[in-house]
Write an enzyme that holds these catalytic residues in place. Structure first.
Site, short mmCIF file in Angstrom:
data_model
loop_
_atom_site.label_atom_id
_atom_site.label_comp_id
_atom_site.label_asym_id
_atom_site.label_seq_id
_atom_site.Cartn_x
_atom_site.Cartn_y
_atom_site.Cartn_z
N GLU A 132 0.85 -1.19 0.00
CA GLU A 132 0.00 0.00 0.00
C GLU A 132 0.89 1.25 0.00
O GLU A 132 1.86 1.32 0.77
CB GLU A 132 -0.88 0.04 1.26
CG GLU A 132 -1.89 -1.08 1.35
CD GLU A 132 -3.23 -0.75 0.66
OE1 GLU A 132 -3.34 0.34 0.05
OE2 GLU A 132 -4.14 -1.60 0.76
N HIS A 168 -3.96 -2.82 -8.13
CA HIS A 168 -5.21 -3.38 -7.61
C HIS A 168 -6.31 -3.27 -8.67
O HIS A 168 -7.11 -4.18 -8.86
CB HIS A 168 -5.62 -2.65 -6.33
CG HIS A 168 -6.59 -3.43 -5.49
ND1 HIS A 168 -7.17 -2.91 -4.36
CD2 HIS A 168 -7.10 -4.69 -5.65
CE1 HIS A 168 -7.99 -3.84 -3.85
NE2 HIS A 168 -7.96 -4.91 -4.60
N ASP A 178 -7.55 1.94 -7.33
CA ASP A 178 -6.19 2.26 -6.86
C ASP A 178 -5.15 1.41 -7.58
O ASP A 178 -5.48 0.34 -8.09
CB ASP A 178 -6.10 2.09 -5.33
CG ASP A 178 -6.34 0.66 -4.87
OD1 ASP A 178 -7.38 0.08 -5.25
OD2 ASP A 178 -5.48 0.13 -4.15
#
Ligand SMILES: [Zn+2]
Length: 194
Positions: A132, A168, A178
């Site tokens: 992330e 993603h 994202d």
């Protein structure tokens, strides 16, 4: 015959140089990752499960932020992850800090319902490492985040044969958008560079 020997020697030298360049690049990535990583794996007891052994050949890039005050704060992001029982293996902070959140061998819940493009391999969590990047739909990643991310993916590639580095949005199209405001082309170019 002599010419052939010289040619072989030259080829061997060229291959040797290429190998040592690769090795140097790998060492550099490893050094960057080591100097920027904060290991939080011992404190995070949600969003993942241990497995005895798994095969990893995919890296999934995401972005996330905290839906509250100080939206780029790591503690807010983790609080949110805990609430939904999700997590990635790594989170890259705005200043380039690499938070190691889940051990690579564990299955982390970062991808959800997903299919690897061009294959019928579903449930990407089981065979991927999730990263992330803290950013938002209006504020993309910082230069420091790109630098850390490139080093981190290169470092991961020294441990596994990674056949796919995907977004993603590539594995959950229509459901996920994202990573946001992400220079995908530039990032992939840097992954290829020594
Ligand atoms: Zn995501």
């Amino acid at each position: 015959m002599r010419h052939l020997s010289v040619l072989i020697l030259l080829l061997a030298a060229a291959v040797g140089t290429a190998c040592s360049q690769n090795q140097a690049a790998a060492n550099e990535a490893e050094d960057i990752v080591a100097s920027r990583t904060k290991d939080l794996t011992k404190t995070i007891n949600y969003g993942h499960r241990p497995v005895a052994k798994r095969d990893i050949d995919v890296v999934v890039i995401h972005s996330t932020y905290y839906l509250g005050p100080d939206s780029f704060n790591i503690d807010g992001v983790l609080k949110q992850f805990k609430r939904y029982d999700v997590c990635s293996h790594y989170i890259v902070g705005r200043d380039g800090t690499i938070y190691k959140t889940v051990a690579e061998n564990n299955v982390a819940y970062h991808a959800g319902v997903s299919t690897l493009p061009g294959t019928n391999r579903k449930n990407c969590n089981s065979f991927s490492i999730g990263i992330e990047v803290i950013c938002s739909p209006s504020q993309g990643p910082t230069d420091e985040q790109y630098n850390s991310l490139v080093a981190l993916v290169k470092d991961i590639k020294t441990r596994y044969t990674i056949n796919y580095v995907v977004r993603h949005s590539d594995i959950a199209p229509g459901r996920k958008t994202d990573p946001w405001r992400f220079d995908w082309k530039g990032f992939n170019q840097r992954l290829k560079e020594e």
